[in-house]
Write a protein that holds these residues in place. Structure first.
Motif, PDB file in Angstrom:
ATOM      1  N   PHE A   1     -17.027   0.384  -8.276  1.00  0.00           N
ATOM      2  CA  PHE A   1     -16.125  -0.411  -7.407  1.00  0.00           C
ATOM      3  C   PHE A   1     -17.183  -1.498  -6.803  1.00  0.00           C
ATOM      4  N   TYR A   2     -18.455  -1.349  -6.594  1.00  0.00           N
ATOM      5  CA  TYR A   2     -19.228  -2.551  -6.305  1.00  0.00           C
ATOM      6  C   TYR A   2     -19.487  -3.436  -7.376  1.00  0.00           C
ATOM      7  N   GLN A   3     -19.302  -3.220  -8.447  1.00  0.00           N
ATOM      8  CA  GLN A   3     -19.677  -3.955  -9.641  1.00  0.00           C
ATOM      9  C   GLN A   3     -18.617  -4.987 -10.202  1.00  0.00           C
ATOM     10  N   HIS A   4     -17.208  -4.465 -10.027  1.00  0.00           N
ATOM     11  CA  HIS A   4     -16.357  -5.178 -10.731  1.00  0.00           C
ATOM     12  C   HIS A   4     -15.505  -5.953  -9.711  1.00  0.00           C
ATOM     13  N   GLY A   5     -14.417  -6.611 -10.326  1.00  0.00           N
ATOM     14  CA  GLY A   5     -13.472  -7.398  -9.143  1.00  0.00           C
ATOM     15  C   GLY A   5     -12.352  -6.516  -8.800  1.00  0.00           C
ATOM     16  N   ALA A   6     -11.192  -7.204  -8.968  1.00  0.00           N
ATOM     17  CA  ALA A   6      -9.989  -6.430  -8.391  1.00  0.00           C
ATOM     18  C   ALA A   6      -9.464  -5.580  -9.563  1.00  0.00           C
ATOM     19  N   LEU A   7     -10.010  -5.777 -10.774  1.00  0.00           N
ATOM     20  CA  LEU A   7      -9.556  -4.909 -11.866  1.00  0.00           C
ATOM     21  C   LEU A   7     -10.782  -4.632 -12.600  1.00  0.00           C
TER      22      LEU A   7
ATOM     23  N   ILE B   1     -10.082   0.996  -6.758  1.00  0.00           N
ATOM     24  CA  ILE B   1      -9.738   1.337  -5.451  1.00  0.00           C
ATOM     25  C   ILE B   1      -8.978   0.148  -4.743  1.00  0.00           C
ATOM     26  N   THR B   2      -9.079  -1.011  -4.926  1.00  0.00           N
ATOM     27  CA  THR B   2      -8.494  -2.230  -4.390  1.00  0.00           C
ATOM     28  C   THR B   2      -6.996  -1.896  -5.074  1.00  0.00           C
ATOM     29  N   GLN B   3      -6.930  -1.905  -6.356  1.00  0.00           N
ATOM     30  CA  GLN B   3      -5.245  -1.593  -6.734  1.00  0.00           C
ATOM     31  C   GLN B   3      -4.563  -0.612  -6.068  1.00  0.00           C
ATOM     32  N   GLN B   4      -5.318   0.466  -6.013  1.00  0.00           N
ATOM     33  CA  GLN B   4      -4.915   1.741  -5.101  1.00  0.00           C
ATOM     34  C   GLN B   4      -4.379   1.495  -3.631  1.00  0.00           C
ATOM     35  N   LEU B   5      -5.380   0.710  -3.106  1.00  0.00           N
ATOM     36  CA  LEU B   5      -5.098   0.147  -1.863  1.00  0.00           C
ATOM     37  C   LEU B   5      -3.734  -0.587  -1.702  1.00  0.00           C
ATOM     38  N   VAL B   6      -3.664  -1.529  -2.582  1.00  0.00           N
ATOM     39  CA  VAL B   6      -2.367  -2.280  -2.683  1.00  0.00           C
ATOM     40  C   VAL B   6      -1.229  -1.421  -2.832  1.00  0.00           C
ATOM     41  N   LYS B   7      -1.150  -0.593  -3.503  1.00  0.00           N
ATOM     42  CA  LYS B   7      -0.052   0.445  -3.714  1.00  0.00           C
ATOM     43  C   LYS B   7       0.078   1.236  -2.584  1.00  0.00           C
ATOM     44  N   LEU B   8      -0.972   1.727  -1.944  1.00  0.00           N
ATOM     45  CA  LEU B   8      -0.843   2.466  -0.591  1.00  0.00           C
ATOM     46  C   LEU B   8      -0.196   1.674   0.296  1.00  0.00           C
ATOM     47  N   THR B   9      -0.686   0.188   0.541  1.00  0.00           N
ATOM     48  CA  THR B   9      -0.194  -0.537   1.496  1.00  0.00           C
ATOM     49  C   THR B   9       1.272  -0.863   1.310  1.00  0.00           C
ATOM     50  N   LEU B  10       1.490  -1.105   0.267  1.00  0.00           N
ATOM     51  CA  LEU B  10       3.044  -1.561  -0.108  1.00  0.00           C
ATOM     52  C   LEU B  10       3.847  -0.428   0.334  1.00  0.00           C
ATOM     53  N   LEU B  11       3.493   0.947   0.005  1.00  0.00           N
ATOM     54  CA  LEU B  11       4.157   1.839   0.293  1.00  0.00           C
ATOM     55  C   LEU B  11       4.347   2.118   1.794  1.00  0.00           C
ATOM     56  N   ASN B  12       3.317   1.833   2.259  1.00  0.00           N
ATOM     57  CA  ASN B  12       3.322   2.351   3.844  1.00  0.00           C
ATOM     58  C   ASN B  12       4.104   1.428   4.776  1.00  0.00           C
TER      59      ASN B  12
END
Length: 808
Positions: A112-118, A143-154
């Motif tokens: 997570f701390y080494q790569h970008g959004a993907l 984790i960033t992509q998962q957060l996007v999905k969770l945010t859109l759903l929430n």
């Protein structure tokens, strides 16, 4: 390695594998690197189409405030209820244990701390593995992509938006990628991880790591140990499948997977992992009750929430207010005192059982502040037999119950009006039994009552033939009060009752039987009204909440007390002195004496449909009520009913409702200051009052000086719409001509210079009904006490007579 993975795969699977690889290459070429597209025309996609579809997507993802649970607290700050749509408490990353952070990163996105959004490597690895297995065995989302999905759903408000947030389509993946890139540009890795840990669902109703830690282990997120953190980290992949409260075996397997992964990445040692794997789950499940039904102050909590729901400052619409209250992470500080609440609960439940065909209630309010200290009723909140969601202790707009007729407790308003009109406490009035009263001899707000009927009420108590105000009140003599009302008129007692908190009275209640109790009211309204007497004529609106704060502890709004002097203090003092006789020697409530100075009034409706006792000390007022109801919930007589384990062959305010008040106040008295009422002067207030001068149009300082020169206390009531010049006094309360005494309070309201807009109320005027008619049938058509014949109430139908009230 790749050649080995293709060995044995069907030709179609190989083609699918290659196709997906090529599509990923296209997407990555467009979205991630922005370089030339290495492949085109893969599986029906062209580089141009992909590029255009990405360019059409929004640039930013708006991350709204996460829903958080609200805490409702008592006056001392103890939580009495939690309200939420999602059980969540946001915490900063620094308040989450390092072990928990390491566990979630290890299992969900170790780079997570080494790569970008993907994570290119992770995505390709998962792609190969899943295609080879013919299903999903590894997740490739960062984790960033998962957060996007969770945010859109929430943040989805509609079924269509929720479907779009979860569709298994390449379009959704593209959108998530675009949003993920935007998040990485705008926020730090720590912010994203903190938001993810607070957003993720951990199962069993727990949203966010803090709520999950509290729910599963009864600890805070900052105190999570290795095996606890590993269990929670494993839950986010499939919260219900691994729910440890239902699927302990699967949860343990998943926990151990996380521990192995942490050891593989050298986050922990193999020895630590093995030691943790050998241990049990260690659950200490702590349920987080939702709503007022789980509170020890159920109906007070419900009242406080519904009271807040009427405040436009919390949102323009009811839905906006509800969203803030249930999702805003608020702290609501209320006025309830749990010691008083318990005393009320114990007293009500001991005198009226939940399965009785009767309802008992008690409301407690503090004079001088309006603070509601407790609300109790015999039927608890719920759906089972003997339970209800109707709050019988509060006005209809806050609890849906219609209230009950108060009987002779309304006589206090006529008594106060008489004293205010300089009628001496020693003056006597005839008390014939029965009486004979032509209805047109009574004065309404618009002149004589329009009826040629003759009313012939009876007394249920004995007294001298012409008692004075002390005796007539202590014995609650019906015809005495009717004669007194002929002198005071009906208008002033009616207006006074409204000013003192009985706000739902209508003009249809301005009838001769007003003094015997003609309107359906709640215990809270009656307690609020009688608290005005205790506060020496200062009326304070009932207030269940003092302030609300946001999730960060910032005060959003303070609810100051709202008080107005509606009676001169000498008048209220005289009323208190008279009503003390009800609880004093020879009074109907003598047995209820709580051990310190107290006053009160009994009330019973004809047929004993409802009985009341409203009593108060100088620092607490309470209204107790018992009302008969049939299985359909409609009012009917208490006579013959089993109430509190005994059959009532007769009932009264003093013997049926009074003990509820007496037992509660007997316990509460230990926490009340020992103070006494102020005795009225020997001149019975005559000559002590003066009129409030006109102050409209004066500056605040000028008006204040004038009123204080008369010995009055002055309060600034804030600005109001008015045509009077901005900054000048628009009006006072009490207004010009009101009669007060030194030490009373006058509130000054300042004009903002904007004339008040006239409101079109709409609708027609109330029907006149059958004025002066005989009592009609039905719950609202009860006659006066023991055979009294009440005049019609003019309610438009002309069928419901109101002649309620009795002696004790």
């Amino acid at each position: 390695m790749s050649r080995t993975r293709f060995d044995g795969l069907p030709p179609g699977k190989v083609v699918s594998h290659l196709g997906v690889m090529l599509l990923v290459a296209v997407v990555l070429g467009v979205v991630v690197s922005g370089l030339a597209i290495p492949f085109a025309g893969v599986l029906g996609f062209s580089a141009r189409n992909v590029s255009e579809s990405v360019d059409d997507l929004p640039q930013q993802l708006e991350t709204e405030q996460l829903p958080q649970r609200t805490e409702v607290q008592d006056a001392d700050g103890k939580t009495i209820a939690t309200l939420y749509d999602q059980n969540r408490v946001n915490v900063p990353l620094r308040q989450i244990s390092r072990t928990m952070v390491e566990a979630i990163v290890a299992i969900e996105d170790f780079r997570f701390y080494q790569h970008g959004a993907l994570d290119l490597k992770g995505t390709m690895r998962a792609l190969f593995t899943n295609q080879a297995a013919g299903g999903v065995t590894q997740g490739g989302s960062s984790i960033t992509q998962q957060l996007v999905k969770l945010t859109l759903l929430n943040q989805a408000d509609t079924d269509e938006e929720r479907k779009a947030a979860t569709d298994d389509t390449y379009g959704r993946k593209l959108r998530e990628l675009r949003y993920a890139i935007a998040l990485e540009k705008r926020h730090s890795k720590d912010w994203i991880l903190e938001r993810y840990l607070n957003t993720a669902y951990f199962g069993d109703g727990a949203y966010g790591v803090q709520a999950a830690a509290q729910h599963f282990f009864s600890v805070n997120a900052k105190d999570l140990k290795l095996r606890q953190a590993a269990l929670l980290a494993g839950l986010v992949q499939s919260p219900e499948a691994y729910n440890p409260t239902r699927n302990a075996a699967q949860a343990k397997v998943r926990r151990n997977v996380v521990l192995d992964r942490m050891a593989q990445l050298s986050v922990i040692t193999e020895a630590d992992a093995d030691k943790a794997k050998d241990r049990k789950l260690g659950l200490r499940v702590q349920e987080q009750p939702n709503g007022c039904v789980n509170s020890q102050a159920q109906f007070f909590c419900d009242y406080a929430v519904r009271w807040l729901m009427t405040d436009p400052a919390l949102g323009a619409t009811e839905e906006e207010r509800r969203r803030l209250i249930f999702n805003g992470g608020l702290t609501v500080r209320t006025t309830v005192d749990l010691r008083f609440q318990k005393a009320a609960n114990d007293s009500v439940s001991s005198h009226v059982y939940k399965d009785d065909l009767a309802v008992g209630g008690l409301a407690l309010i503090e004079p001088g502040t309006g603070n509601v200290k407790g609300l109790a009723q015999s039927r608890p909140m719920g759906k089972r037999k003997g339970e209800t969601f109707l709050n019988y202790t509060v006005p209809t707009r806050y609890g849906d119950a219609a209230g009950f007729q108060p009987g002779s407790t309304f006589k206090a308003f006529v008594l106060a009006s008489a004293i205010n009109q300089d009628i001496p406490l020693s003056q006597r009035f005839p008390a014939p039994n029965p009486g004979r009263f032509p209805l047109n001899e009574f004065q309404t707000c618009e002149g004589p009552y329009q009826s040629s009927e003759v009313w012939m009420p009876k007394n249920s108590t004995s007294s001298s033939s012409a008692p004075n105000l002390y005796e007539g009140t202590q014995k609650s003599v019906n015809t005495f009060f009717i004669n007194l009302e002929k002198v005071t008129g009906i208008c002033e007692p009616w207006k006074l009752a409204r000013q003192m908190g009985i706000t739902e009275l209508t003009k249809a209640n301005i009838i001769p039987s007003f003094t015997l109790g003609v309107a359906d009211v709640s215990p809270l309204e009656m307690a609020e009204a009688y608290a005005t007497f205790a506060a020496q004529g200062l009326h304070c609106d009932a207030r269940p909440v003092t302030e609300i704060a946001d999730a960060q502890g910032n005060v959003l709004k303070k609810y100051e007390k709202s008080c107005t002097q509606v009676l001169a203090s000498p008048v209220a003092n005289a009323v208190n002195d008279v009503l003390r006789g009800v609880i004093g020697p020879g009074g109907f409530g003598a047995a209820l004496y709580p051990g310190q100075p107290a006053a009160g009034k009994t009330g019973t409706t004809n047929g004993n449909n409802s009985v009341w006792f409203v009593g108060y000390t100088p620092n607490l007022a309470g209204a107790a009520m018992v009302a008969g109801v049939n299985p359909q919930g409609h009012p009917e007589s208490l006579d013959g009913k089993s109430v509190g384990g005994r059959t009532l062959y007769s009932s009264s305010g003093s013997t049926t409702a009074g003990p509820i008040w007496g037992d509660a106040f007997g316990v509460i008295a230990q926490w009340l200051d020992d103070i006494d009422f102020t005795r009225p002067s020997t001149t019975d207030i005559r000559g002590l009052l003066f009129t409030v001068p006109a102050v409209t149009g004066k500056s605040y300082d000028e008006a204040k000086a004038l009123l204080e020169g008369l010995g009055l206390n002055v309060v600034n009531g804030g600005t109001v719409d008015s045509a009077v010049g901005a900054g000048l006094v628009a009006y006072s309360a009490p207004g010009t001509g009101a009669r007060l005494a030194a030490g009373d309070t006058v509130t000054l309201f300042i004009s903002d210079g904007t004339p008040k807009k006239k409101k079109n109320k709409g609708g027609g005027t109330p029907g006149t009904g059958d004025t002066g008619g005989t009592p009609g049938p039905g719950d609202t058509g009860d006659t006066g006490d023991t055979g009294d014949t009440g005049p019609g109430n003019g309610n438009g139908n002309g069928n419901n007579g109101n002649g309620n009230g009795n002696g004790g």
